[in-house]
Scaffold this active site. Structure first.
Site, short mmCIF file in Angstrom:
data_model
loop_
_atom_site.label_atom_id
_atom_site.label_comp_id
_atom_site.label_asym_id
_atom_site.label_seq_id
_atom_site.Cartn_x
_atom_site.Cartn_y
_atom_site.Cartn_z
N GLU A 132 0.82 -1.23 0.00
CA GLU A 132 0.00 0.00 0.00
C GLU A 132 0.85 1.27 0.00
O GLU A 132 0.35 2.35 -0.31
CB GLU A 132 -0.91 0.02 1.23
CG GLU A 132 -1.95 -1.07 1.23
CD GLU A 132 -2.96 -0.90 2.35
OE1 GLU A 132 -2.60 -1.18 3.50
OE2 GLU A 132 -4.09 -0.45 2.07
N TYR A 148 -18.48 25.09 -1.83
CA TYR A 148 -18.09 23.68 -1.75
C TYR A 148 -17.08 23.29 -2.83
O TYR A 148 -16.35 22.33 -2.66
CB TYR A 148 -19.30 22.73 -1.73
CG TYR A 148 -20.36 22.94 -2.78
CD1 TYR A 148 -20.14 22.63 -4.10
CD2 TYR A 148 -21.62 23.43 -2.42
CE1 TYR A 148 -21.13 22.80 -5.06
CE2 TYR A 148 -22.61 23.61 -3.36
CZ TYR A 148 -22.37 23.30 -4.67
OH TYR A 148 -23.35 23.48 -5.62
N GLU A 194 -7.80 7.06 9.97
CA GLU A 194 -8.04 7.94 11.12
C GLU A 194 -7.22 9.23 11.01
O GLU A 194 -7.71 10.33 11.30
CB GLU A 194 -7.64 7.23 12.43
CG GLU A 194 -8.63 6.20 12.93
CD GLU A 194 -8.42 4.81 12.34
OE1 GLU A 194 -7.74 4.68 11.30
OE2 GLU A 194 -8.95 3.85 12.92
N LYS A 229 -12.81 3.71 2.79
CA LYS A 229 -11.81 3.00 2.00
C LYS A 229 -12.50 1.77 1.39
O LYS A 229 -12.21 0.63 1.76
CB LYS A 229 -10.63 2.61 2.89
CG LYS A 229 -9.36 2.29 2.14
CD LYS A 229 -8.20 2.13 3.10
CE LYS A 229 -6.95 1.66 2.39
NZ LYS A 229 -5.84 1.40 3.34
N1 LIG Z 1 -8.98 1.33 12.01
C1 LIG Z 1 -8.23 1.02 10.91
N2 LIG Z 1 -8.01 -0.26 10.62
C2 LIG Z 1 -7.28 -0.56 9.53
C3 LIG Z 1 -6.75 0.43 8.70
C4 LIG Z 1 -7.00 1.79 9.05
O1 LIG Z 1 -6.56 2.75 8.37
N3 LIG Z 1 -7.74 2.05 10.15
N4 LIG Z 1 -6.03 0.08 7.59
C5 LIG Z 1 -5.83 -1.17 7.25
C6 LIG Z 1 -5.14 -1.51 6.00
O2 LIG Z 1 -4.39 -0.47 5.46
C7 LIG Z 1 -6.22 -2.01 5.04
O3 LIG Z 1 -7.00 -0.92 4.59
C8 LIG Z 1 -5.68 -2.75 3.86
O4 LIG Z 1 -6.48 -3.82 3.59
C9 LIG Z 1 -6.31 -2.29 8.07
N5 LIG Z 1 -7.07 -1.87 9.23
#
Ligand SMILES: Nc1nc2c(c(=O)[nH]1)N=C([C@H](O)[C@@H](O)CO)CN2
Length: 122
Positions: free
Chosen positions: A26, A58, A78, A103
């Site tokens: 990633e 906007y 986050e 996401k």
């Molecule tokens: N609370 C979160 N959990 C996860 C995140 C995140 O950004 N916040 N990110 C991941 C990995 O990057 C995921 O998106 C890839 O599959 C996993 N858990």
């Protein structure tokens, strides 16, 4: 003028391309996140004048958020949400914002995943 606490300018499904994620693969690609914004704004002046100068524009907001996201390289959604909220409160002088980062497709077993935060200016 008394505050209008229930007025909102909103944006849904803003498509931002950025480096985001905790895994090695990633860090090497750009992924799409969908951003929802709820922005507290007193819309009465814009409604009365019918002038964009009196509105929370906007288009200007989304241009700035896309520019910021494109340059970002956070690991967590986050963090991206928190920084976007801070930017909106500070640069646009807003009293309150809600930021949702989706996401979509990050989990094979789920559709939408992400975070929602609400922040106010201190
Ligand atoms: N609370 C979160 N959990 C996860 C995140 C995140 O950004 N916040 N990110 C991941 C990995 O990057 C995921 O998106 C890839 O599959 C996993 N858990």
């Amino acid at each position: 003028m008394t505050p209008a606490p229930h007025d909102i300018v909103f944006v849904r499904d803003l498509r931002a391309e950025c480096v985001i994620g905790i895994y090695a693969w990633e860090r090497r690609v750009r992924q799409t996140v969908l951003i929802d914004l709820d922005l507290a704004a007193d819309n009465r002046r814009a409604a009365a004048s019918d002038q964009i100068a009196d509105a929370l524009n906007y288009k200007a907001v989304t241009r700035r958020v896309l520019e910021y996201a494109a340059a970002s390289e956070f690991q967590l959604v986050e963090t991206l949400a928190e920084r976007i909220a801070a930017l909106l409160l500070e640069e646009f002088g807003l009293p309150w914002v809600r930021v949702r980062i989706n996401k979509r497709g990050a989990l094979r077993a789920a559709g939408d995943v992400g975070v929602v935060i609400e922040r106010e200016r201190r």
